[in-house]
Design an enzyme around this catalytic site. Structure first.
Site, mmCIF file in Angstrom:
data_model
loop_
_atom_site.group_PDB
_atom_site.id
_atom_site.type_symbol
_atom_site.label_atom_id
_atom_site.label_comp_id
_atom_site.label_asym_id
_atom_site.label_seq_id
_atom_site.Cartn_x
_atom_site.Cartn_y
_atom_site.Cartn_z
ATOM 1 N N GLU A 157 4.624 117.197 55.156
ATOM 2 C CA GLU A 157 4.807 115.833 55.460
ATOM 3 C C GLU A 157 6.417 115.868 54.970
ATOM 4 O O GLU A 157 6.707 115.623 54.135
ATOM 5 C CB GLU A 157 4.181 115.039 54.541
ATOM 6 N N LYS B 100 2.100 120.827 41.642
ATOM 7 C CA LYS B 100 3.207 120.354 40.779
ATOM 8 C C LYS B 100 3.923 119.106 41.398
ATOM 9 O O LYS B 100 4.311 118.801 42.547
ATOM 10 C CB LYS B 100 4.329 121.676 41.387
ATOM 11 N N GLU C 75 18.721 111.545 57.358
ATOM 12 C CA GLU C 75 17.797 110.677 56.210
ATOM 13 C C GLU C 75 18.753 110.270 55.040
ATOM 14 O O GLU C 75 19.078 111.307 54.388
ATOM 15 C CB GLU C 75 16.407 111.368 56.142
ATOM 16 N N THR D 141 12.566 117.814 54.801
ATOM 17 C CA THR D 141 12.628 118.940 55.897
ATOM 18 C C THR D 141 13.237 120.145 55.485
ATOM 19 O O THR D 141 12.581 121.199 56.058
ATOM 20 C CB THR D 141 13.219 118.207 57.093
ATOM 21 N N CYS E 94 9.457 108.287 53.273
ATOM 22 C CA CYS E 94 9.793 109.175 54.280
ATOM 23 C C CYS E 94 9.647 108.362 55.945
ATOM 24 O O CYS E 94 10.434 108.728 56.721
ATOM 25 C CB CYS E 94 8.961 110.340 54.311
#
Lengths: 478, 294
Positions: free
Chosen positions: A258, A184, A389, A238, A292
Site C-alpha cells: 500500500e 515492525k 506526494e 512508493t 496516502c
C-alpha cells in the site's frame, strides 16, 4: 477573520495512559532488549518531549522473532478457526475497553488530534479486529475454494501516520487466516504497537503469534529479506515499496503493497458547495494531510473556482491548530522534524515554481513540528506540488472545464489510490467513477474507511487490497 | 501421390490487428520435434515489443469499456473460428509438440473448450469477486473488479497452444489487453492463432503476438513503463527473477511461474491476478438509527 466563538482550552487528560520510561522488543510473548542493546527515543511531535526509550531491533532480533513466529505457526494454524476467532474477538473487546487510553497514547506519540484518534482511529481499529475475527471460522466460504491454507510467517512493516490502525489492518487478517506475524512499527511511533503487545497478553494470545519489533528501516529490510518469512505486507512510500518488490523477486513470498498517492478531488459546478468544502478539508487536512489517499489535488470546475476558493479559505480560517490533546483541535502536529522538513521544502518549491501560496492567519506553537494548512493556486500539472506526494497539509488547486478534462487530469499521475467526485448528478458520478484509475472513489464524501471495504491502489500506489473479503487473499495460499 | 508442390506459409507477427514482419527483418528457423524445418518465424525485436505495447494501450479503452456480454460473445467467436480450422491446428500442434495426431486433436479440443469456458466468465467475474460492502455508516459502497491495463504474457514454452490460450484468454476476458511472447521453440500455433483472432471480432491490438527469443523480448516488456502487469508463465527461474526485478520499477502486477496442468479446468486466479478492485462510496442519506430517511 474574527471567530464568532472563543474556545476555552479543553485538553484530554493524560492520566489515562501510563507510559513506561523504557520498552523492549516483544518477541515470543516476552519483552526483551535488542541483541546489540541499541535503543532509541520516541518523542511527542507536538512538544518534542521524550515519551520513552525503546529497544531498537536489528538483524539478530528479526531472526529471533521470525523463529518465534515460525514455532508458533504450527499450533496457531492448527487451531480450529472458531478458536482463533475468539482470540480476535477478545482483542477487539479489549481495544474497545482501552480505547480512551490508546487514543491519548496515539495522540501523544503521533501528534494527531485527539478527536481523530478517539473518533476515527480507535473505533476503526476495534472494528477491524471484530470484522476479521468473524472470518476465522468461515474461510471455506470466502470464495477462495475449500480449506484455504495460511501462508506461514507474515513480515509486516507499517508507517507512522496511523500507527495502530495500520497494525490492525495488518494483524487482524493475518491472524484470522492462521498466520503468525512479525510486525515492525515506524521508528517515530512505536508505542501503540507495544501497548498492543500488552493487549495480546491480556487476551491470552499464545506466545510467538504476534511479535513486535520497533526499529528503523534496516530492521524492516531485514524482515522483508528474511528467508523464513512467507508473506510480506508493507504500507509506506512508493520508493521503499519498489525496493521491497525487488527484494522479494524470485522468491515465493507473497507481497502486498500500500503505497503513495496523489488523489484528485474533483468538484463539478453543480456540487453542493458547503458539503464540497467540508469534503475538501477532510480530504487534505485530516491527519495533517499525512494520508496516502489524501485528496491533495483539488480539481475544480472553472465556472465555480472563485466561489469555491472563497468558501474554502473562509472555512480554513476557522480551523484550529495546536495542542493535539485539546478536544477542539482540528490540526495537530506533523509527525517528525524530518517530515516537516520535507513538507517545507516541497511547499517552497511550489512557490519557486510560480504557484501562489495561501495560509490562514495561524499562530504556530513554539515547540514541536508544525505546518499551517496551506493552499496553492495557479498550479499547473507540471508543477512538482501537483505531481509529488507531499504527505502534509498542502492542497494544490487546479481547474478544468469539461468532465473529460477532469478525468484526464485526475488520471495524469503515476499513482492510483483515491479520488473524490462532487456533483449532484448521479449519472456523472457513475461515469466519472468508472473512468478514474484509482482503487477508492469517494463521491460526495471523502476519506471514509470501513473494515468491510477493500482498500488499495492502482498503478504505483501498490498492489493487493486490505479490508473486506479481498483482504483475506493476501494471507491465504490462493 | 500427387506431385503438386504445396504452398508454404510466411508466418508473421500479429500486432495492432495487422500482420507485420519483424521490424528487424530477422527470422529464425522453426523445426518440428525431429528437427525437420517447418518455417521461418519472425524474430521480433525490442521495437516490435514496444510497438505491440502501443497497440495494446490504444486498444485498452475500447476493450475494457466494452460490455461484458460483448466480450463474452467475442471470445466465444474465437472458439467458433477455431473449430472450423481444427485440422490446421491439429497439424501445427502435432508438429510443434511432437504429438500423435489423436493427442494433438485432444489438445486442440481442450483449447477450443478453454475459449468457451472463459467466454462464459466475462459477465460473471464481477458478481463473484465484487459486490456491496455492509459499511458501518450511512454510506453505500460497491467494490467492482476492473482490468489493470496492458498485460505482458510470457507464454508457456512446452504447451504451445493449449498453454498459450490458457494464459491469454483470462487476461482479455476481464478487459485487459495483451502482448504475448509465443513459445520460443514452437511459435507457429500462436502465430496462426493471430489469424484466427483477426477474423473473430477481437478488436485489433487486444491481443498482440510476438515470436522470437523470449529473454530478448521479455526484458523490455518487463521494464516498460506503460505495461501494467506481467505473466511469467513461460520464463525459467533465472529469467523470471530478472523480469520480476525489472517489473518492480513501476510496480507491475506479477504472476509468477508455477506448475500448471493445462488440461485441468482452471480456477479464477489467472483472471484475478490482473484485476484491480475499485471501491466507490456514496452517502445514502440515512438519517441515523431512528430509521427516518428521505
Amino acid at each position: 477573520m474574527a471567530s464568532a466563538f472563543e474556545y476555552a482550552p479543553a485538553p484530554e487528560s493524560r492520566s489515562v495512559v501510563d507510559i513506561a520510561p523504557s520498552y523492549g522488543l516483544f518477541i515470543d510473548g516476552e519483552f526483551a532488549e535488542a541483541a546489540d542493546g541499541k535503543v532509541f527515543k520516541t518523542v511527542s511531535p507536538s512538544t518534542e518531549e521524550v515519551l520513552s526509550e525503546v529497544a531498537q531491533a536489528g538483524e539478530a532480533d528479526v531472526d529471533r522473532a521470525v523463529k518465534a513466529a515460525r514455532k508458533a505457526f504450527e499450533k496457531w494454524s492448527a487451531l480450529p478457526g472458531s478458536e482463533r476467532a475468539k482470540y480476535l474477538f477478545r482483542i477487539a473487546r479489549i481495544i474497545q475497553e482501552r480505547s480512551r487510553e490508546l487514543a491519548v497514547l496515539e495522540t501523544l506519540d503521533n501528534g494527531k488530534p485527539i478527536k481523530e484518534t478517539r473518533d476515527a482511529d480507535l473505533p476503526l481499529v476495534a472494528a477491524h479486529f471484530f470484522y476479521y475475527a468473524g472470518w476465522a471460522d468461515k474461510l471455506d466460504h470466502a470464495g477462495f475454494g475449500a480449506n484455504p491454507r495460511p501462508l506461514g510467517v507474515a513480515g509486516q512493516v507499517i508507517p507512522w501516520n496511523f500507527p495502530l490502525l495500520m497494525l490492525a489492518w495488518k494483524i487482524a487478517p493475518a491472524l484470522a487466516t492462521g498466520n503468525t506475524v512479525v510486525l515492525k512499527p515506524a521508528e517515530t511511533t512505536p508505542l501503540s504497537a507495544l501497548f498492543f503487545a500488552d493487549i495480546c497478553r491480556q487476551a491470552g494470545l499464545p506466545k510467538g503469534v504476534v511479535n513486535i519489533l520497533p526499529g528503523y528501516g534496516d530492521a524492516g529490510a531485514a524482515l522483508v529479506a528474511h528467508p523464513d518469512v512467507n508473506k510480506v505486507a508493507f504500507t509506506g512510500s512508493t520508493a521503499v515499496g519498489k525496493e521491497i518488490a525487488r527484494t522479494v523477486a524470485g522468491t515465493r513470498k507473497k507481497l502486498t503493497l500500500e503505497l503513495g498517492g496523489k488523489g484528485a478531488n474533483i468538484v463539478f459546478d453543480d456540487a453542493p458547495i458547503d458539503q464540497a468544502v467540508e469534503g475538501i478539508v477532510t480530504g487534505i487536512f485530516f491527519n495533517q494531510g499525512q494520508v496516502c489517499c489524501a485528496g491533495s489535488r483539488l480539481l475544480v470546475q472553472e465556472s465555480i473556482q472563485d466561489e469555491l476558493l472563497d468558501a474554502l479559505k473562509r472555512r480554513l480560517s476557522t480551523l484550529r491548530l495546536g495542542d493535539p490533546l485539546d478536544k477542539n483541535t482540528d490540526i495537530g502536529a506533523i509527525n517528525s522534524a524530518e517530515q516537516l522538513a520535507r513538507i517545507t521544502a516541497l511547499a517552497e518549491q511550489g512557490e519557486a515554481e510560480g504557484a501562489e501560496r495561501w495560509s490562514p492567519a495561524c499562530e504556530l506553537p513554539e515547540s514541536g513540528y508544525w505546518f499551517a494548512p496551506t493552499l496553492f493556486t495557479n498550479v499547473t500539472q507540471a508543477h512538482t506540488i501537483a505531481r509529488d506526494e507531499i504527505f502534509g497539509p498542502v492542497l494544490s488547486v487546479l481547474s478544468f472545464r469539461t468532465p473529460d478534462e477532469a478525468v484526464a487530469k485526475a488520471n495524469n499521475t503515476q499513482y492510483g489510490l483515491s479520488a473524490g467526485i462532487w456533483t449532484e448528478k448521479g449519472s456523472r458520478i457513475l461515469a466519472v467513477a468508472s473512468k478514474l484509475r484509482a482503487g477508492v472513489i469517494w463521491s460526495n464524501t471523502f476519506n471514509k474507511f470501513d473494515p468491510t471495504s477493500p482498500f488499495g491502489g492502482y498503478k504505483e500506489s501498490g498492489f493487493g487490497r486490505e479490508g473486506g473479503r479481498h483482504g483475506l487473499e493476501a494471507y491465504l495460499d490462493v | 501421390m500427387s506431385d503438386r508442390l504445396s504452398v508454404f506459409k510466411t508466418y508473421k507477427l500479429y500486432v495492432g490487428g495487422k500482420f507485420p514482419r519483424s521490424e528487424s527483418g530477422r527470422v529464425y528457423e522453426v523445426t518440428d520435434s525431429k528437427g525437420n524445418w517447418l518455417a521461418n518465424a519472425p524474430q521480433s525485436s525490442r521495437k516490435d515489443a514496444r510497438d505491440a505495447v502501443v497497440a495494446a494501450r490504444k486498444a485498452f479503452g475500447g476493450w475494457s469499456g466494452a460490455t461484458a456480454y460483448n466480450r463474452g460473445q467475442v471470445l466465444y467467436r474465437v472458439a467458433e473460428m477455431l473449430e472450423g480450422r481444427k485440422d490446421q491446428f491439429v497439424r501445427e500442434v502435432a508438429d510443434a509438440e511432437g504429438l500423435s495426431k489423436s493427442k494433438a486433436a485432444a489438445v486442440v479440443d481442450a483449447t477450443i473448450d478453454r475459449w468457451v469456458w472463459y467466454a462464459g466468465w466475462t459477465d460473471k467475474i464481477a458478481q463473484v469477486i465484487g459486490g456491496a460492502n455492509p459499511v458501518a455508516g450511512p454510506f453505500f459502497n460497491l467494490s467492482s473488479p476492473e482490468p489493470t491495463g496492458v498485460v505482458a504474457v510470457v507464454a508457456p514454452q512446452e504447451s504451445s497452444f493449449l498453454g498459450l490460450v490458457s494464459v491469454v484468454a483470462p487476461v482479455i476476458a476481464t478487459g485487459n489487453t495483451a502482448v504475448v511472447i509465443a513459445s520460443e521453440e514452437s511459435p507457429l500455433p500462436a502465430l496462426s492463432l493471430g489469424e484466427v483472432l483477426a477474423t473473430s471480432d477481437v478488436p485489433g491490438g487486444v491481443v498482440n503476438v510476438l515470436s522470437g527469443r523470449t529473454a530478448e523480448l521479455a526484458a523490455p516488456l518487463a521494464a516498460h513503463q506503460d505495461v501494467n502487469a506481467i505473466d511469467l508463465a513461460g520464463a525459467d527461474e533465472a529469467l523470471a527473477k530478472e523480469l520480476e526485478v525489472a517489473a518492480a520499477d513501476n510496480l507491475k502486477r506479477v504472476l509468477r511461474p508455477q506448475a500448471v496442468d493445462y488440461f485441468e479446468t482452471p480456477g479464477i486466479e489467472r483472471m484475478t491476478a490482473f484485476l484491480e478492485t475499485k471501491t466507490v462510496w456514496h452517502p445514502t442519506g440515512s438519517l441515523g438509527a431512528s430509521g427516518s430517511s428521505y
